[in-house]
Structures are given as C-alpha cells and as structure tokens.
Write a protein that holds these residues in place. Structure first.
Motif, PDB file in Angstrom:
ATOM      1  N   TYR A  97       0.750  -1.323  -0.263  1.00  0.00           N
ATOM      2  CA  TYR A  97      -0.110  -0.148  -0.098  1.00  0.00           C
ATOM      3  C   TYR A  97       0.625   1.075  -0.047  1.00  0.00           C
ATOM      4  O   TYR A  97       1.684   1.457   0.796  1.00  0.00           O
ATOM      5  CB  TYR A  97      -0.746   0.029   1.141  1.00  0.00           C
ATOM      6  N   TYR A  98       0.722   1.942  -0.877  1.00  0.00           N
ATOM      7  CA  TYR A  98       1.260   3.218  -1.225  1.00  0.00           C
ATOM      8  C   TYR A  98       0.795   4.316  -0.113  1.00  0.00           C
ATOM      9  O   TYR A  98      -0.666   4.400  -0.033  1.00  0.00           O
ATOM     10  CB  TYR A  98       1.143   4.078  -2.563  1.00  0.00           C
ATOM     11  N   GLY A 118      -1.884  -1.005  -3.542  1.00  0.00           N
ATOM     12  CA  GLY A 118      -2.952  -0.385  -2.944  1.00  0.00           C
ATOM     13  C   GLY A 118      -2.633   0.986  -2.678  1.00  0.00           C
ATOM     14  O   GLY A 118      -1.668   1.395  -2.578  1.00  0.00           O
ATOM     15  N   LEU A 119      -3.602   1.575  -2.096  1.00  0.00           N
ATOM     16  CA  LEU A 119      -3.668   3.089  -1.564  1.00  0.00           C
ATOM     17  C   LEU A 119      -4.127   3.295  -0.172  1.00  0.00           C
ATOM     18  O   LEU A 119      -5.141   3.024   0.111  1.00  0.00           O
ATOM     19  CB  LEU A 119      -4.270   4.257  -2.602  1.00  0.00           C
ATOM     20  N   GLU A 141      -7.281   1.479   1.508  1.00  0.00           N
ATOM     21  CA  GLU A 141      -7.439   1.392   2.925  1.00  0.00           C
ATOM     22  C   GLU A 141      -7.580   2.822   3.506  1.00  0.00           C
ATOM     23  O   GLU A 141      -6.967   3.716   3.076  1.00  0.00           O
ATOM     24  CB  GLU A 141      -6.369   0.448   3.522  1.00  0.00           C
ATOM     25  N   MET A 142      -8.590   2.864   4.706  1.00  0.00           N
ATOM     26  CA  MET A 142      -8.877   4.262   5.154  1.00  0.00           C
ATOM     27  C   MET A 142      -8.052   4.211   6.446  1.00  0.00           C
ATOM     28  O   MET A 142      -8.973   3.555   7.474  1.00  0.00           O
ATOM     29  CB  MET A 142     -10.465   4.287   5.225  1.00  0.00           C
ATOM     30  N   HIS A 143      -7.208   4.908   6.652  1.00  0.00           N
ATOM     31  CA  HIS A 143      -6.578   5.259   8.251  1.00  0.00           C
ATOM     32  C   HIS A 143      -7.060   6.390   8.686  1.00  0.00           C
ATOM     33  O   HIS A 143      -8.112   7.043   8.137  1.00  0.00           O
ATOM     34  CB  HIS A 143      -5.131   5.153   7.842  1.00  0.00           C
TER      35      HIS A 143
END
Length: 473
Positions: A97-98, A118-119, A141-143
């Motif tokens: 994931y970038y 992924g982002l 993915e949501m951080h």
C-alpha cells in the motif's frame, strides 16, 4: 532536540560539520543513493533529470519547484510490488500500500492503481483524490485516528477494502454508519504493540503513550476484536501494526509480528474467527544523506517474509494475507526541490571555522521537516559545475524565523552566488504534503520530468489563491 539553556547557537549541531559529513574531494560529485535514477550532470555541469537540465527547468516552471522523476517513482513502486510479492509467493503473495500522506495528487494515485499497488488514505480529502483518479475502492485502505461520520460514509459508499479503526468510539461510529447504509464494514484493528522504533519520537507510533491504536496491554485489542465480532454490520479482516517511520532495519518487526500474531491466534482460538489479513505497516527509511543506508525492496520483502513465517509457526497458525506499507520509500527519493539562491553570507565559527549561509527562495513553508523533525538533507549546485574548494554551508529559507533551515550542514562550492540554482534531494515525501502558506508565501508546483519533457502535476499557488480564501466583508 537542538536546544541549550544559553541559546540555540550553543546547542549540539551548531558548530562544525557532523561526523558523517567529510569534506568532499570533488564538490560536484553526486552521491547516487540520494538522487532519482535519471539524475546526472550533463556535459555543461548542469544537473539533469528525465533528460531536462535544471536551468531549462527553472526557466520553464520557475523556482522553487518540486521536481519529480516519473521513471524513478514508478520504478520504485513496481520494485516494492514485485519484491514483496516474490518474497511472499510461498504464502500466496502479499500486498503493498502506497502512503497517500507522503505525497498524493491525481496523477500519482492513478500511477499507483495502474502499477498494481493499494492506496492508503487517512482523510476524506485523500479519499476524494483517489476517487477522482479512479482508484477502485477494493484497493483502498482508510486510516485516521478520528474519522468523521462523513469520512466513514464516503469510504463505505466507495467500497473501500478496509477501514483501519483506532478506538472504541470509532468502532461505534463505523457500526452506526454501516447500519444506516445497510452494508457490512470491512474493519482492521490498529494494534499498539509496545515496540520502540529507532527513529524520531514524533514518528515512532507503536509505543504505549501515544494516540494511535488499541493497546495489547490490558487486553484492549482483544476487547476491540470482541466488539467487532459481535456487530453484524462489521467484519473483522485482521490486525494492523505500524511501529514508526524512517526505519532502516527489520528487527523491530519481529517483536511486532510476534505480538500481533499472538492476538490473531487468540481470536481464532477463543472466538473461532480466523482473520484473513495482517498488515505490518512499514515506514522504511530512505537516504537523505551519506549516513543513511536503506534496504532494497527485495531485501525488505525477504526479511519480512522470514519473520512472518517464523512467528506464525511459533503460534501454530497459517500465515494470513500480509500487507506492507513502504511509506516514504517510494515517493521520497523520487523528487528534489529546485531553488534559486538569493543571498550568501559568511560567518566565522569557533576554532576559525567559517560557514556560508546560503539563502534560497523557499524554506520552511515548502520543507518543514528540518525544523519539525531535525531532519538532515543534502544539496548540490545545480546550474553549473565549480572548481572552487568546498565550503561548509547552511541552506536557509526566506521566512522570518531563525529556525527556517532547509539543509543544516553541507559542503557547497565556495563560489556559490546569487542566481545559482540549488537542488535538495529526498523531498518527495512529506514536503509538499506538510507545506504551508507561512508568511503568505505561495506553495511551489510539483512537476514531473520524463523523456525530455516536463509536465505539471500540481500547479504553483498564486497570490490570487491566497486572497481567494480571505473573506473581506
């Protein structure tokens, strides 16, 4: 921190050069690990990137400017994708994931999607950029440790692959929004594993006394897992751990993997739920100066795969689908900032040393990391080669702050003068992202160089942009 009760000038680091910075034999030499892959000096001694020299770049786009080597950026992204996938092939592969927070714009988000990564986004704004670029929700993915209802709703409507939750309040919020939308929210739990990463205290993120994640101490992470499993509008994908940033070795990940996989095993044993995923974060370091020696993507992948296999075997569990987040390691080395010199002043230090203060047309508004994290940078004269001897120099900005330093210590040629161009490598991560309009200085553009041409990714801010937000009623 560089501080002293008698004043900053008495503090460590304000005398002579640091031990890792010897005077160069040739002040025109470029230390290869610091620069993007297509950077070189041309026959006129000018710095060149993507087939375009620095003088031409400055004439076309002005200074200061963030100059991104497109070939370097995409090559690094693919190297992580392939190196990690190959290392984890015996477990069915792994995902990379970038980090959108390092630097994100529509073009970069599109490159990341095209290249199969992924982002990682951590705000509604970053999610909006991903949506504009057409990044599929499943690859996002949501951080974020305090996601609003609006951000959660936007993430669920876009079908993000995972929402990384940090607190019980946030779990309640996710469950509520998911119920309203009649969807099941894919949740990972961020776990604080109690590992002290060897990095600056502000970017070490897995010790107990900080804002991120559910602590393993006291069983908070176990209780969070129970909370998700008891809620029909959430599904528990797995656990997320991130021990820090600008990390040069993988030893700390051994302890993190052991503790997170222990939690993974307990959840499977006590609740009959085998989490399909595990994210060990990353935050791998890059070379800002000659003192830094980063691992390659292949080395990182191999070492992390061995760690996960060993710790999973010790826990008696199968290796879940692993994700890694290289952080700055993709964007950081791909970009340098190009400045024009405005003034040069020499000062005499203790012991007869002399230092040149080289003032450029940017500063802490386009690179606050030196002031914020005591970050060290390198630099070089970009518009010409020089036969002058090296002189200890400090590159400073134009802002009304004594802490407005871009490069604390570097050797530049003694004949550096107003009108020269200075290039500072390693500015692709957290420089444009952390930039400001301090002193009402408009932010620089981000331009991509490739195949002998330059194109703008993010345009230069103007005074009109500054005034447009100023409501004069």
């Amino acid at each position: 921190m560089r501080a002293h009760e008698a004043g900053a000038l008495h503090a460590e680091g304000y005398g002579g050069p640091p031990q890792w910075l010897p005077a160069p034999d040739d002040v025109n030499d470029l230390l290869e690990p610091l620069w993007p892959r297509t950077v070189r000096r041309d026959e006129r001694g000018r710095l060149e990137v993507g087939g375009i020299d620095a003088v031409t770049l400055a004439a076309q786009v002005g200074t200061p400017a963030y100059v991104l080597d497109e070939d370097d950026f995409r090559t690094r992204a693919r190297a992580f994708r392939d190196g990690v996938a190959e290392a984890f092939a015996r477990f069915g592969g792994a995902d990379v994931y970038y980090a959108g927070k390092a630097f994100l714009c529509t073009s970069v988000a599109r490159w990341i999607a095209e290249d199969g990564l992924g982002l990682d986004v951590c705000s509604g704004g970053e999610l909006a950029v991903a949506q504009r670029a057409g990044v599929p929700g499943a690859r996002i993915e949501m951080h974020g440790n305090n996601k609003s209802r609006g951000e959660i709703e936007a993430a669920l409507r876009h079908g993000v692959g995972r929402i990384v939750a940090d607190s019980f309040d946030e779990l309640d919020r996710i469950a509520s929004v998911a119920a309203e939308l009649d969807v099941v929210a894919p949740v990972m739990l961020r776990v604080t594993v109690g590992v002290e990463a060897h990095t600056h205290e502000y970017i070490a993120t897995a010790h107990e006394d900080q804002k991120f994640g559910f602590s393993l101490a006291g069983g908070h992470a176990d209780k969070a897992a129970e909370r998700v499993l008891a809620e029909p509008t959430m599904t528990l994908l797995g656990f997320h751990s991130h021990i820090g940033s600008q990390i040069f070795e993988t030893a700390g990940f051994e302890v993190a993997a052991r503790r997170v996989l222990g939690l993974h095993a307990r959840v499977a044993r006590d609740h009959g739920h085998v989490c399909p995923e595990l994210d060990l974060g990353g935050g791998f370091g890059i070379a800002y100066t000659s003192e830094h020696h980063p691992l390659t993507p292949a080395q990182i992948g191999a070492q992390m795969a061995d760690i996960v296999e060993r710790e999973a075997r010790a826990e008696g569990v199968e290796v879940p689908r692993v994700s890694l987040e290289p952080g700055r390691a993709i964007a950081g080395p791909s970009t340098f900032t190009l400045y024009e010199v405005g003034t040069v002043k020499e000062v005499e230090l203790d012991g007869g040393l002399r230092r040149a203060y080289v003032s450029v047309d940017g500063g802490m508004s386009d690179n606050v990391r030196t002031a914020l994290y005591e970050a060290d940078y390198s630099c070089t004269l970009a518009n010409r080669a020089s036969d002058a001897p090296p002189m200890l120099s400090r590159v400073v900005g134009k802002h009304c702050e004594s802490g407005d330093v871009v490069v604390m210590d570097e050797y530049l040629p003694a004949d550096v003068r107003p009108g020269d161009l200075i290039a500072v490598p390693g500015t692709g991560a957290y420089c444009r992202a952390l930039s400001s309009q301090y002193n009402h200085v408009p932010r620089p553009p981000v331009v991509a160089a490739a195949d002998g041409r330059v194109r703008t990714l993010v345009r230069r801010e103007t005074v009109a942009d500054l005034l447009a937000l100023d409501v004069d009623e």
